[in-house]
Design a protein around this motif. Structure first.
Motif, mmCIF file in Angstrom:
data_model
loop_
_atom_site.group_PDB
_atom_site.id
_atom_site.type_symbol
_atom_site.label_atom_id
_atom_site.label_comp_id
_atom_site.label_asym_id
_atom_site.label_seq_id
_atom_site.Cartn_x
_atom_site.Cartn_y
_atom_site.Cartn_z
ATOM 1 N N MET A 38 40.982 38.490 38.983
ATOM 2 C CA MET A 38 41.160 37.161 39.559
ATOM 3 C C MET A 38 42.225 36.416 38.760
ATOM 4 S SD MET A 38 37.137 36.181 40.279
ATOM 5 C CE MET A 38 37.472 34.837 41.417
ATOM 6 N N VAL A 39 43.007 35.573 39.446
ATOM 7 C CA VAL A 39 44.102 34.845 38.809
ATOM 8 C C VAL A 39 44.099 33.408 39.319
ATOM 9 C CG1 VAL A 39 46.601 34.675 38.508
ATOM 10 C CG2 VAL A 39 45.507 36.933 38.600
ATOM 11 N N ALA A 40 44.149 32.459 38.391
ATOM 12 C CA ALA A 40 44.289 31.046 38.754
ATOM 13 C C ALA A 40 45.767 30.734 38.921
ATOM 14 C CB ALA A 40 43.673 30.159 37.682
ATOM 15 N N GLY A 74 41.114 39.983 44.017
ATOM 16 C CA GLY A 74 41.291 41.219 44.756
ATOM 17 C C GLY A 74 41.622 42.407 43.877
ATOM 18 N N ALA A 75 42.183 43.432 44.501
ATOM 19 C CA ALA A 75 42.537 44.655 43.781
ATOM 20 C C ALA A 75 43.606 44.359 42.737
ATOM 21 C CB ALA A 75 43.022 45.707 44.768
ATOM 22 N N ARG A 76 43.525 45.044 41.617
ATOM 23 C CA ARG A 76 44.365 44.715 40.469
ATOM 24 C C ARG A 76 45.859 44.867 40.760
ATOM 25 N NH1 ARG A 76 42.772 43.965 35.467
ATOM 26 N NH2 ARG A 76 40.721 44.859 35.961
ATOM 27 N N GLU A 77 46.279 45.995 41.329
ATOM 28 C CA GLU A 77 47.719 46.249 41.481
ATOM 29 C C GLU A 77 48.386 45.288 42.459
ATOM 30 O OE1 GLU A 77 50.758 49.920 42.652
ATOM 31 O OE2 GLU A 77 48.682 50.331 42.085
ATOM 32 N N PRO A 78 47.875 45.118 43.692
ATOM 33 C CA PRO A 78 48.536 44.162 44.597
ATOM 34 C C PRO A 78 48.482 42.728 44.095
ATOM 35 C CG PRO A 78 46.490 44.959 45.552
ATOM 36 C CD PRO A 78 46.765 45.811 44.368
ATOM 37 N N LEU A 79 47.399 42.366 43.409
ATOM 38 C CA LEU A 79 47.315 41.005 42.885
ATOM 39 C C LEU A 79 48.289 40.809 41.728
ATOM 40 C CD1 LEU A 79 46.164 38.222 42.927
ATOM 41 C CD2 LEU A 79 44.160 39.029 41.676
ATOM 42 N N THR A 93 50.559 30.675 36.436
ATOM 43 C CA THR A 93 49.494 31.628 36.737
ATOM 44 C C THR A 93 48.722 31.933 35.460
ATOM 45 O OG1 THR A 93 50.925 33.552 36.357
ATOM 46 C CG2 THR A 93 50.845 32.668 38.600
ATOM 47 N N ARG A 94 47.419 32.215 35.618
ATOM 48 C CA ARG A 94 46.588 32.532 34.454
ATOM 49 C C ARG A 94 45.511 33.523 34.872
ATOM 50 N NH1 ARG A 94 41.857 30.143 32.578
ATOM 51 N NH2 ARG A 94 42.081 28.469 34.112
ATOM 52 N N PRO A 95 45.519 34.735 34.312
ATOM 53 C CA PRO A 95 44.462 35.707 34.622
ATOM 54 C C PRO A 95 43.117 35.202 34.115
ATOM 55 C CG PRO A 95 46.357 36.768 33.584
ATOM 56 C CD PRO A 95 46.552 35.296 33.425
ATOM 57 N N LEU A 96 42.047 35.477 34.867
ATOM 58 C CA LEU A 96 40.712 35.058 34.487
ATOM 59 C C LEU A 96 39.931 36.246 33.926
ATOM 60 C CD1 LEU A 96 39.782 32.785 37.530
ATOM 61 C CD2 LEU A 96 40.930 32.163 35.398
ATOM 62 N N ALA A 97 39.103 35.972 32.949
ATOM 63 C CA ALA A 97 38.289 37.024 32.342
ATOM 64 C C ALA A 97 37.030 37.204 33.188
ATOM 65 C CB ALA A 97 37.934 36.661 30.911
ATOM 66 N N VAL A 98 37.058 38.154 34.113
ATOM 67 C CA VAL A 98 35.934 38.388 35.024
ATOM 68 C C VAL A 98 35.615 39.877 35.066
ATOM 69 C CG1 VAL A 98 36.413 36.376 36.472
ATOM 70 C CG2 VAL A 98 37.527 38.550 36.982
ATOM 71 N N SER A 99 34.402 40.187 35.487
ATOM 72 C CA SER A 99 33.987 41.587 35.599
ATOM 73 C C SER A 99 34.332 42.182 36.947
ATOM 74 C CB SER A 99 32.476 41.699 35.365
ATOM 75 O OG SER A 99 31.776 40.922 36.333
ATOM 76 N N HIS A 100 34.402 41.325 37.979
ATOM 77 C CA HIS A 100 34.693 41.790 39.335
ATOM 78 C C HIS A 100 35.556 40.762 40.065
ATOM 79 C CE1 HIS A 100 31.151 44.227 38.320
ATOM 80 N NE2 HIS A 100 31.555 45.082 39.239
ATOM 81 N N ALA A 101 36.075 41.169 41.200
ATOM 82 C CA ALA A 101 36.901 40.275 42.021
ATOM 83 C C ALA A 101 36.009 39.563 43.028
ATOM 84 C CB ALA A 101 37.995 41.073 42.733
ATOM 85 N N PHE A 102 35.391 38.488 42.598
ATOM 86 C CA PHE A 102 34.449 37.768 43.446
ATOM 87 C C PHE A 102 35.172 37.065 44.598
ATOM 88 C CE2 PHE A 102 32.761 37.727 39.069
ATOM 89 C CZ PHE A 102 31.661 38.555 39.261
ATOM 90 N N SER A 104 36.233 38.182 47.409
ATOM 91 C CA SER A 104 37.393 38.953 47.877
ATOM 92 C C SER A 104 36.908 40.124 48.724
ATOM 93 C CB SER A 104 38.189 39.473 46.671
ATOM 94 O OG SER A 104 37.590 40.637 46.142
ATOM 95 N N PRO A 105 37.822 40.876 49.336
ATOM 96 C CA PRO A 105 37.411 42.055 50.107
ATOM 97 C C PRO A 105 36.616 43.062 49.278
ATOM 98 C CG PRO A 105 39.666 41.465 50.631
ATOM 99 C CD PRO A 105 39.263 40.602 49.489
ATOM 100 N N LEU A 106 36.754 43.037 47.964
ATOM 101 C CA LEU A 106 36.035 43.996 47.129
ATOM 102 C C LEU A 106 34.537 43.704 47.072
ATOM 103 C CD1 LEU A 106 39.038 44.431 46.313
ATOM 104 C CD2 LEU A 106 38.215 44.986 44.024
ATOM 105 N N MET A 107 34.100 42.577 47.618
ATOM 106 C CA MET A 107 32.670 42.253 47.693
ATOM 107 C C MET A 107 31.997 42.844 48.927
ATOM 108 S SD MET A 107 31.696 40.294 45.066
ATOM 109 C CE MET A 107 32.667 41.439 44.071
ATOM 110 N N GLU A 108 32.780 43.278 49.878
ATOM 111 C CA GLU A 108 32.207 43.689 51.164
ATOM 112 C C GLU A 108 31.233 44.862 51.087
ATOM 113 O OE1 GLU A 108 35.519 44.098 53.808
ATOM 114 O OE2 GLU A 108 35.967 41.940 53.775
ATOM 115 N N PRO A 109 31.408 45.855 50.188
ATOM 116 C CA PRO A 109 30.431 46.957 50.129
ATOM 117 C C PRO A 109 29.005 46.530 49.808
ATOM 118 C CG PRO A 109 32.469 47.581 49.034
ATOM 119 C CD PRO A 109 32.592 46.135 49.354
ATOM 120 N N MET A 110 28.791 45.341 49.229
ATOM 121 C CA MET A 110 27.439 44.890 48.889
ATOM 122 C C MET A 110 26.798 44.022 49.954
ATOM 123 S SD MET A 110 27.817 41.575 46.379
ATOM 124 C CE MET A 110 26.291 40.910 47.010
ATOM 125 N N LEU A 111 27.555 43.618 50.973
ATOM 126 C CA LEU A 111 27.066 42.616 51.909
ATOM 127 C C LEU A 111 25.891 43.102 52.749
ATOM 128 C CD1 LEU A 111 30.373 40.925 53.158
ATOM 129 C CD2 LEU A 111 28.882 40.301 51.247
#
Length: 471
Positions: A38-40, A74-79, A93-102, A104-111
């Motif tokens: 994630m990036v602010a 989102g995904a690391r490379e495109p972001l 821009t400022r990268p955020l210290a997070v464990s996952h991309a909340f 974002s599309p990367l959350m969809e597998p858990m929905l």
């Protein structure tokens, strides 16, 4: 998590179901594969959306935290590629210290699994008005009871700015952040920045989250701030066993005042719409500065900045702290930075940016910005000589004293010109000894009585005077 806590307080979820919802979210998110980021970004949502057009399956706007503050996820490379583009375009821009991309599309597998958990919970219509950051609007009874709303809550953009805008539309005057640290208070202030500086709402975090913070003292301080902002406080609950004391016996003027001694834990309460003075602080400060030299004006504004800074950090500044000492070395945090900016805006009438202490990191730098803000905008209207002489005459007649240097400059200036006759400006007559001229002679000269040595046709009787010579 804040909206789920708010939903419990508003009667949408029981405590048991609210905890079950939070636990399921955390468990399913933690089970997702790593790889997101994630990036602010310091830009508006409208500016960034066109850049996402070909990346929506990998990157999304996770949050809109302010008019010019978004978070991408989102995904690391495109972001990473998108972040490079945004930086090149001049956006911070400022990268955020997070464990996952909340959010974002990367959350969809858990929905799907999360939807099953949500379906087993009981939801109710809110009994207290609740603004949802999923929609940025008040949560309706239908939305509150709909499990799909809480599934969207995991994946969709957090529309924090829209929620604050809605509260502003309702003329909300006090915002209190309930949480372990002051994460949202600066964001709220940024969202509210378009309002009138002297009528800005009060934004108070219950806790600041600093190292070694005494939470009981911090919460009591919050109660004092809210009381000063005009909210009723149950002091018997806040201070059990305390008793009321009589106020001083002199007549009050209904104005705020400070005790002569400010303890290190002093409470700094910024002005609010209810306590703002009727005067125009911008005009008053500009008037004070107008009669000072450059050095004096700079010193006055620096002292004003340092005084407000001392109030927000809770005591006197270090003796060795100069005007160029950076704010971070003076104990300023993101929360006190907002308080300082609000206090200075109210004290000076100059609209200052939410990022004040970051863009202008010292009292001297802020003082320069304030002085620039006080200068008239646009071209200054030309003033004719007669009106200036009228002002000078009024000043001198009132008894104002001139120092020797200013008197000499004035005499030299007056000796360069003679009055116009028949519409034709005449040159000054022979060299006049203005050092020995009386005030009456000087004013006669300014009023057009002429200089000794003028000829009848308006020409000068002396080549020295024609060159503007003055002894």
């Amino acid at each position: 998590m804040g909206e789920i806590a708010a939903a419990h307080v508003a009667g949408v979820l029981s405590l048991r179901d609210a905890c079950a919802l939070v636990a399921a979210r955390g468990r399913l998110m933690r089970a997702l594969p790593p790889g997101g980021t994630m990036v602010a970004v310091g830009c508006s949502e409208a500016e960034v959306l066109p850049l996402l057009a070909d990346r929506t399956h990998e990157v999304a706007v996770a949050a809109v935290n302010g008019p010019r503050s978004v978070v991408l996820s989102g995904a690391r490379e495109p972001l990473s590629e998108l972040t490079t583009e945004l930086s090149a375009a001049g956006h911070r821009t400022r990268p955020l210290a997070v464990s996952h991309a909340f959010h974002s599309p990367l959350m969809e597998p858990m929905l799907a699994a999360f939807r099953e958990t949500v379906a087993g919970l009981s939801f109710h219509a809110p009994t207290v008005p609740l603004v949802s950051c999923v929609t940025g609007r008040p949560l309706t009874a239908r939305q509150a009871r709909d499990p799909e709303h809480w599934v969207r809550h995991v994946r969709d953009t957090v529309r924090f700015t829209d929620a604050i805008d809605r509260l502003a539309e309702e003329r909300t005057t006090v915002y209190v952040e309930l949480g372990p640290e002051a994460a949202l208070a600066p964001m709220v202030q940024e969202c509210l920045d378009e309002g009138e500086p002297t009528a800005a709402p009060v934004v108070v975090p219950a806790l600041r989250g600093g190292d070694g913070e005494d939470e009981a003292s911090a919460l009591l301080t919050t109660a004092v701030r809210l009381h000063a902002a005009g909210l009723p406080v149950d002091w018997r609950a806040a201070l059990p066993g305390a008793r009321a004391v009589d106020l001083p016996t002199y007549a009050f003027q209904h104005e705020a005042y400070w005790l002569a001694s400010v303890p290190s834990a002093a409470v700094a309460v910024g002005p609010s719409a209810a306590t703002a003075t009727a005067g125009d602080p911008r005009a008053e400060l500009a008037e004070r500065l107008a009669v000072l030299s450059e050095d004096e004006a700079e010193a006055l504004v620096v002292d004003l900045v340092r005084g407000e800074l001392a109030a927000v950090v809770g005591g006197e500044l270090p003796a060795d702290a100069g005007a160029d000492t950076v704010f971070t070395d003076l104990g300023v945090t993101s929360v006190t930075a907002v308080e300082l900016r609000n206090r200075l805006t109210a004290a000076t009438g100059v609209r200052l940016p939410p990022t004040l202490v970051f863009d202008h990191p010292s009292p001297a730098a802020v003082a320069r910005l304030v002085r620039d803000g006080l200068r008239p905008s646009g071209p200054r209207r030309p003033r004719d000589a007669a009106s200036l002489v009228d002002e000078l005459e009024e000043l001198l007649v009132s008894g104002a004293a001139l120092d020797a240097g200013t008197g000499a400059r004035l005499r030299a200036l007056a000796g360069r010109w003679a009055p116009a006759r028949n519409g034709t400006p005449a040159r000054a007559a022979g060299p006049l000894d203005l050092d020995s001229a009386s005030d009456e002679e000087l004013f006669r000269l300014m009023d057009g009585a002429g200089l000794p040595g003028d000829t009848a046709d308006g020409t000068s009787g002396s080549s020295d005077a024609a060159a503007g010579g003055v002894r």
